[in-house]
Design an enzyme around this catalytic site. Structure first.
Site, short mmCIF file in Angstrom:
data_model
loop_
_atom_site.label_atom_id
_atom_site.label_comp_id
_atom_site.label_asym_id
_atom_site.label_seq_id
_atom_site.Cartn_x
_atom_site.Cartn_y
_atom_site.Cartn_z
N ASP A 8 24.01 29.26 15.44
CA ASP A 8 23.32 27.98 15.34
C ASP A 8 22.75 27.85 13.94
O ASP A 8 21.99 28.72 13.48
CB ASP A 8 22.18 27.89 16.37
CG ASP A 8 22.71 27.77 17.80
OD1 ASP A 8 23.93 27.60 17.97
OD2 ASP A 8 21.90 27.83 18.73
N ASP A 131 25.54 19.21 28.18
CA ASP A 131 24.26 19.91 28.17
C ASP A 131 23.42 19.34 29.30
O ASP A 131 23.16 18.13 29.33
CB ASP A 131 23.55 19.72 26.83
CG ASP A 131 24.41 20.12 25.65
OD1 ASP A 131 25.22 21.05 25.81
OD2 ASP A 131 24.28 19.51 24.59
#
Length: 259
Positions: A8, A131
């Site tokens: 990330d 998500d």
């Protein structure tokens, strides 16, 4: 089941968030060094997310992504990437860098027509990023914009839009479990396997090798009416790897069910 070690990106560095909270961040240093570690460990994929872009829709980390892709390509490792990819030009730009697959999350929820167009233009190279909040992907609520906005659409209706389209994968992230190291959402993955014909990549909660084995075993347990096995195609692992709870080599082995 393929392993997707995660990187990330935020402000040029590798970080991990807890449950998608930008105020609960831990830095892990140089993302290029982390990518090299994943490559040397034997992973065939790397999953890269531009966190700031996921929030704002403005690319922040393209230069870093390009360097990760370049380094991975030299070893035959593929890169899957997402975060802030909002237009067809964005998809083209990222694929032109050499990424193997682009994940559309917010765009998939807010502009399904664009997502379909991209999937048809680049068959198999566009994934849907699902998500979700809640305890189970089958009944949870989809989130967008870096997990800060809830969608009114049900997850079955979201996935149903692309049932017959050449989607490369559905990347399903349990927000409640992300960064918690308390185990993946096995019930959610079971639900998703019955909601889409596309490969499902699980994300969120993996903290042990036993978690990986449980996901791999789940891929053998589910069987469709026609008799073919429905598999969990891959698993994204971030925090457990960067914190050294197990090695990439051990993770790759655990992703291969002994059956």
């Amino acid at each position: 089941m393929e392993l997707y070690p995660a990187i990330d990106l935020r402000d040029g560095g590798a970080v991990r968030l807890t449950q998608g909270d930008f105020d609960r961040q831990v830095r892990y240093g140089d993302p290029l060094a982390l990518a090299e570690r994943f490559i040397e460990g034997g992973s065939s994929w790397i999953h890269v997310v531009d966190l700031n872009a996921a929030r704002t829709g403005v690319a922040h980390e393209r230069a870093v992504l390009a360097k990760i892709v370049e380094g991975a390509a030299g070893s035959g490792v593929k890169v899957q990437t997402g975060g802030g990819i909002r237009t067809e030009d964005d998809v083209a730009a990222v694929l032109d860098l050499g990424a193997a697959r682009v994940v559309l999350g917010t765009t998939a929820l807010k502009d399904p027509a664009l997502t379909t167009r991209c999937a048809r233009r680049w068959p198999g190279q566009v994934a849907i990023g699902l998500d979700y909040a809640g305890a189970d992907a089958g009944v949870g609520q989809a989130q967008s914009n870096g997990w800060e906005v809830s969608s009114p659409l049900s997850i079955p209706s979201v996935l149903g839009q692309w049932e017959d389209e050449p989607i490369g994968a559905v990347v399903a992230t349990s927000i409640a479990r992300d960064g918690m190291l308390a185990g993946p959402d096995l019930a959610g993955m079971r639900s998703l396997l019955g909601l889409t014909p596309h490969p499902v990549i699980a994300s969120g909660g993996v903290g042990t090798l036993a978690d990986l084995r449980a996901l791999a075993a789940l891929s053998l347990d589910e069987v469709v009416a026609g008799g073919g096995a429905v598999r969990v195609a891959g698993v994204i692992v971030g925090k457990a790897l960067v914190e050294g709870r197990f090695s990439v080599e051990e993770a790759v082995a655990a992703c291969t069910p002994s059956a």
